[in-house]
Design a protein around this motif. Structure first.
Motif, short mmCIF file in Angstrom:
data_model
loop_
_atom_site.label_atom_id
_atom_site.label_comp_id
_atom_site.label_asym_id
_atom_site.label_seq_id
_atom_site.Cartn_x
_atom_site.Cartn_y
_atom_site.Cartn_z
N TYR A 1 -4.71 8.56 1.02
CA TYR A 1 -5.86 7.98 1.70
C TYR A 1 -5.40 7.41 3.05
O TYR A 1 -4.40 6.69 3.13
CB TYR A 1 -6.48 6.86 0.86
CG TYR A 1 -7.24 7.34 -0.35
CD1 TYR A 1 -8.59 7.67 -0.26
CD2 TYR A 1 -6.60 7.47 -1.58
CE1 TYR A 1 -9.29 8.11 -1.37
CE2 TYR A 1 -7.29 7.92 -2.70
CZ TYR A 1 -8.64 8.24 -2.59
OH TYR A 1 -9.33 8.68 -3.70
N THR B 1 -10.28 0.70 -1.63
CA THR B 1 -9.26 1.74 -1.69
C THR B 1 -7.87 1.11 -1.76
O THR B 1 -7.02 1.53 -2.56
CB THR B 1 -9.35 2.66 -0.46
OG1 THR B 1 -10.64 3.30 -0.44
CG2 THR B 1 -8.27 3.73 -0.50
N THR C 1 -5.26 1.66 -5.06
CA THR C 1 -4.19 2.63 -4.86
C THR C 1 -2.91 2.16 -5.55
O THR C 1 -2.75 0.98 -5.90
CB THR C 1 -3.94 2.83 -3.35
OG1 THR C 1 -3.15 3.99 -3.14
CG2 THR C 1 -3.24 1.62 -2.75
N ASP C 2 -1.97 3.09 -5.75
CA ASP C 2 -0.71 2.75 -6.40
C ASP C 2 0.31 2.17 -5.42
O ASP C 2 1.16 1.38 -5.81
CB ASP C 2 -0.10 4.00 -7.06
CG ASP C 2 -0.96 4.52 -8.20
OD1 ASP C 2 -1.24 3.72 -9.12
OD2 ASP C 2 -1.36 5.70 -8.16
N THR D 1 -1.46 7.67 -6.19
CA THR D 1 -2.22 7.64 -4.94
C THR D 1 -1.52 6.71 -3.96
O THR D 1 -0.96 5.68 -4.35
CB THR D 1 -3.66 7.15 -5.15
OG1 THR D 1 -3.63 5.84 -5.72
CG2 THR D 1 -4.42 8.09 -6.06
N ALA E 1 -2.08 4.84 -0.07
CA ALA E 1 -2.94 4.52 1.07
C ALA E 1 -2.05 4.26 2.28
O ALA E 1 -1.15 3.43 2.22
CB ALA E 1 -3.80 3.30 0.78
#
Length: 288
Positions: A15, A34, A38-39, A86, A88
Motif C-alpha cells: 500500500y 490502512t 498493515t503488518d 502487507t 504500507a
C-alpha cells in the motif's frame, strides 16, 4: 501486457499511503485505517513517521526505506510480501515516490507480480498549483533541480520553451540562487509564485514576476519548505524571441514588456547567443 488481476493470490499487498505535508488533519480516514491494519510500515525516516503514528495511536512496527538502504531493504520486503504480509510505504510528507524514495520498491513488486495499491492524498505540487493563480492545465512537474549552477541552467534551458506551468520543489537555502538562475535563462517578466509552508500556520504565497521575486529574495530570507511555480512560455514571448528583427528592435520589444534596457539587452544577447556588448552597441548605435 499484465493486468493487476493476474497477480498471485497468495502474495501480500504493498500500500502506498500519502501522509500530510504539514497539517495532520489532512490525513485521510482510509490512510489511518490502512496503517493500523498493515503488518509493517516502510518509512523514509522512522523517527519522523513515529510522530504521525503516535498522533493517531498506531502501534505497527516500522523499517526504514530510503535512498541509502533500498538495495538492502527491497529483497527483505519482497520476501515478507511473498509470505502474504502487507506493507504500507510512506514518505516523510506527501506521496511516496514524488521527489521521495519509493519507486524502486514499486517497480520490484510489479516485477514479482505483487499487488500495489495507491491511496490518494496530499501532494505539495498540485496543492500549490491550484491556488497559485497560474494556468493549471497543462502543467509540468519537475521537482528538485540540480544544485550546481551549470547543471541547473542546462535543465532550465531545456524547459525554457515549455508552454506548461512549471512546478519545482526547492530548499529555502537554495531558493535565492535558483530564482536568480531562472532570471538568466527565462524571460524575467514571466509570472511566478513561491508557495511556502503549505497547509501550516505560516502558509504564504508570494506572487510576481521572476524579476520581482529575485529582488524580494535579495532583501528577505525565507524559511520552511517551498514550491516554486513558473508560467510557461507565452506566445508573446515566442514572438519576441524570433531573431529576424534587428537587434535594436528586439531590445525595444523586450522593453515594451516592462524590462529595463540593460535586462532587455541581456535577454536579446541570450536569445541570439551573442555577447552582451554586441547587443549593447547595436541598441545604442555605437561603432558605426
Amino acid at each position: 501486457m499484465k493486468k493487476q488481476k493476474s497477480y498471485k493470490k497468495t502474495a501480500g499487498k504493498l500500500y502506498l499511503v500519502p501522509t500530510p505535508i504539514g497539517n495532520l488533519d489532512d490525513m485521510s480516514v482510509r490512510g489511518v485505517n490502512t496503517l493500523k491494519s498493515t503488518d509493517l510500515i516502510a518509512s523514509e525516516d522512522t523517527r519522523n513517521t513515529q510522530k504521525l503514528l503516535n498522533h493517531f495511536e498506531i502501534s505497527v512496527s516500522q523499517k526504514s526505506l530510503h535512498e541509502h538502504n533500498y538495495k538492502q531493504r527491497i529483497p527483505e520486503f519482497l520476501a515478507l510480501l511473498k509470505q502474504g504480509q502487507t506493507i504500507a510505504q510512506v514518505s516523510d510528507a506527501g506521496m511516496p515516490s514524488v521527489s521521495d524514495p519509493g519507486q524502486e520498491l514499486v517497480a520490484s513488486c510489479i516485477q514479482e507480480e505483487i499487488p500495489v495499491i495507491s491511496l490518494p492524498g496530499p501532494t505539495a505540487g498540485l496543492t500549490a498549483l491550484i491556488a497559485s493563480g497560474l494556468t493549471v492545465q497543462p502543467h509540468y512537474f519537475y521537482g528538485f533541480l540540480p544544485r550546481k549552477k551549470k547543471d541547473q541552467q542546462e535543465v532550465l534551458q531545456n524547459l525554457a520553451a515549455n508552454k506548461a506551468t512549471l512546478i519545482f520543489y526547492e530548499s529555502p537555502y537554495r531558493l535565492k540562487n535558483t530564482v536568480s538562475n531562472m532570471n538568466e535563462v527565462f524571460n524575467p517578466q514571466r509570472k511566478a509564485v513561491i508557495c511556502r509552508e503549505l497547509t501550516k500556520i505560516h502558509e504564504e504565497y508570494l506572487r510576481g514576476t521572476l524579476a520581482e521575486l529575485k529582488e524580494y529574495l535579495t532583501e528577505n530570507t525565507l524559511k520552511g519548505e517551498c514550491c516554486l511555480l513558473v508560467e510557461g512560455q507565452s506566445e508573446q514571448e515566442v514572438d519576441i524571441s524570433l531573431p529576424q528583427a534587428p537587434l535594436k528592435e528586439q531590445v525595444k520589444q523586450f522593453i515594451a514588456t516592462g524590462l529595463r534596457p540593460n535586462d532587455a539587452i541581456k535577454e536579446v544577447a541570450k536569445q541570439n547567443k551573442l555577447k552582451k556588448q554586441k547587443v549593447y552597441n547595436a541598441y545604442h548605435e555605437l561603432n558605426k
